[in-house]
Motif scaffolding. Structure first.
Motif, PDB file in Angstrom:
ATOM      1  N   UNK A  17      28.676  -2.541   3.719  1.00 45.28           N
ATOM      2  CA  UNK A  17      28.119  -2.889   5.023  1.00 45.28           C
ATOM      3  C   UNK A  17      28.631  -4.245   5.508  1.00 45.28           C
ATOM      4  N   UNK A  18      29.090  -5.100   4.591  1.00 49.37           N
ATOM      5  CA  UNK A  18      29.646  -6.380   5.003  1.00 49.37           C
ATOM      6  C   UNK A  18      30.853  -6.189   5.896  1.00 49.37           C
ATOM      7  N   UNK A  19      31.730  -5.280   5.506  1.00 55.18           N
ATOM      8  CA  UNK A  19      32.934  -5.009   6.295  1.00 55.18           C
ATOM      9  C   UNK A  19      32.581  -4.363   7.632  1.00 55.18           C
ATOM     10  N   UNK A  20      31.609  -3.450   7.608  1.00 54.18           N
ATOM     11  CA  UNK A  20      31.192  -2.794   8.854  1.00 54.18           C
ATOM     12  C   UNK A  20      30.575  -3.805   9.808  1.00 54.18           C
ATOM     13  N   UNK A  21      29.727  -4.692   9.286  1.00 58.23           N
ATOM     14  CA  UNK A  21      29.115  -5.715  10.142  1.00 58.23           C
ATOM     15  C   UNK A  21      30.161  -6.680  10.693  1.00 58.23           C
ATOM     16  N   UNK A 190      21.827   2.045  -0.163  1.00 63.37           N
ATOM     17  CA  UNK A 190      22.819   2.350   0.865  1.00 63.37           C
ATOM     18  C   UNK A 190      24.016   3.018   0.195  1.00 63.37           C
ATOM     19  N   UNK A 191      24.527   4.042   0.815  1.00 60.68           N
ATOM     20  CA  UNK A 191      25.604   4.851   0.240  1.00 60.68           C
ATOM     21  C   UNK A 191      26.963   4.169   0.384  1.00 60.68           C
ATOM     22  N   UNK A 192      27.154   3.091  -0.390  1.00 63.41           N
ATOM     23  CA  UNK A 192      28.413   2.339  -0.332  1.00 63.41           C
ATOM     24  C   UNK A 192      29.173   2.377  -1.649  1.00 63.41           C
ATOM     25  N   UNK A 207      22.846   5.579   5.190  1.00 60.38           N
ATOM     26  CA  UNK A 207      24.274   5.630   5.470  1.00 60.38           C
ATOM     27  C   UNK A 207      24.733   4.271   6.003  1.00 60.38           C
ATOM     28  N   UNK A 208      25.925   3.814   5.606  1.00 55.43           N
ATOM     29  CA  UNK A 208      26.371   2.457   5.922  1.00 55.43           C
ATOM     30  C   UNK A 208      26.491   2.146   7.415  1.00 55.43           C
ATOM     31  N   UNK A 209      27.068   3.053   8.201  1.00 57.75           N
ATOM     32  CA  UNK A 209      27.315   2.750   9.606  1.00 57.75           C
ATOM     33  C   UNK A 209      26.029   2.528  10.398  1.00 57.75           C
ATOM     34  N   UNK A 228      13.798  -0.796   5.657  1.00 58.69           N
ATOM     35  CA  UNK A 228      14.143   0.569   6.037  1.00 58.69           C
ATOM     36  C   UNK A 228      14.445   1.406   4.803  1.00 58.69           C
ATOM     37  N   UNK A 229      14.076   2.706   4.829  1.00 54.27           N
ATOM     38  CA  UNK A 229      13.451   3.424   5.938  1.00 54.27           C
ATOM     39  C   UNK A 229      11.944   3.190   6.084  1.00 54.27           C
ATOM     40  N   UNK A 230      11.260   2.806   4.988  1.00 57.51           N
ATOM     41  CA  UNK A 230       9.837   2.520   5.113  1.00 57.51           C
ATOM     42  C   UNK A 230       9.650   1.158   5.767  1.00 57.51           C
ATOM     43  N   UNK A 231       8.795   1.049   6.766  1.00 53.61           N
ATOM     44  CA  UNK A 231       8.594  -0.253   7.409  1.00 53.61           C
ATOM     45  C   UNK A 231       7.904  -1.236   6.466  1.00 53.61           C
ATOM     46  N   UNK A 232       8.221  -2.493   6.661  1.00 57.71           N
ATOM     47  CA  UNK A 232       7.683  -3.569   5.825  1.00 57.71           C
ATOM     48  C   UNK A 232       6.165  -3.525   5.767  1.00 57.71           C
TER      49      UNK A 232
END
Length: 267
Positions: A17-21, A190-192, A207-209, A228-232
């Motif tokens: 997710x670092x690269x995607x962000x 996360x599926x990374x 999913x990462x995106x 996520x997915x459960x709220x804090x």
């Protein structure tokens, strides 16, 4: 916080997710993108891939396990790039073992990379934001920073530390009247590839995106906490009202959380 014309720094920005962000920051109009990653080859590849997306890209080979490396590269960024407007603390590792199977080195490294480094990196760039009275810090923690889990004891400890520090920093900035937002992110798996082999009974593997998009939007909206997915609030509310044996039963038998790491392989 608007990404347009901003300088964004992301640790662990060449994978997951670092690269995607990092890509999304450029797509949103960031003027300068600074990527820290321990993999020098990946830095070169990522910079080449992102050429043409707009903005100037800077890559620094940085081992956040090493405090001297953090200090040296932070000074390079201040000198060569300037003040960082948006910091995303993302780099992390996981050792999927029962606690008694850990080595002292694994404990030491996990705590330094997953929690201490967040604070050291934050300290290096916070003063610049405070001087400008503007900025955003986003800390990628984990749902393991909320819920204990077998075979994640040290990882959970490191992420609980991040959650506590990150939200305390938010309160400090508010108390000091500084226009600096602090966002704490607590995602499920996360599926990374980092958590290859985990299995979830009820909760979806993220999913990462779309996960990256939600994080970027949280920074834009100055969201204080995002789980996520459960709220804090649901997690904290359940922990507050349910006796521990009942909460454990729900997490194990309804959500299947306590068995997720049984098949863990990792990268």
């Amino acid at each position: 916080m608007d990404f347009r014309n901003k300088t964004v720094l992301i640790t662990g920005g060449c994978s997951g997710i670092g690269k995607i962000m990092a890509r999304k920051s450029l797509e949103r109009g960031a003027r300068k993108l600074v990527i820290w990653d321990i993999n020098e080859d990946a830095l070169a590849i990522t910079k080449e891939e992102f050429t043409g997306l707009g903005g100037e890209i800077f890559g620094y080979k940085t081992d956040v396990f090493n405090l001297d490396d953090i200090k040296i590269n932070a000074q390079k960024v201040r000198t060569e790039v300037g003040i960082v407007d948006i910091l995303i603390n993302n780099a992390g590792i996981v050792v999927g073992k029962y606690f008694h199977e850990h080595t002292h080195d694994q404990i030491h490294k996990s705590m330094l990379i997953n929690s201490n480094a967040f604070m050291h990196v934050g300290l290096e760039f916070l003063s610049g934001m405070m001087a400008e009275n503007s900025g955003a810090i986003c800390n990628i923690a984990s749902s393991a920073g909320l819920i204990s889990n077998p075979k994640m004891s040290v990882y959970a400890a490191s992420k609980w530390a991040v959650v506590g520090w990150s939200d305390s920093l938010r309160l400090e900035m508010e108390q000091l009247g500084k226009n600096i937002s602090v966002t704490t992110i607590m995602p499920f798996y996360i599926n990374t590839g980092m958590f290859d082999g985990v299995k979830s009974k009820l909760l979806p593997i993220l999913e990462p995106e779309p996960t990256s998009e939600r994080i970027i939007k949280a920074i834009e909206n100055k969201t204080k906490m995002l789980a996520m997915p459960l709220p804090y609030w649901f997690i904290r509310f359940s922990q507050g009202i349910l006796p521990i044996p009942i909460f454990d039963w729900v997490m194990k038998n309804i959500f299947g959380v306590y068995d997720t790491m049984k098949g863990f392989r990792g990268r």
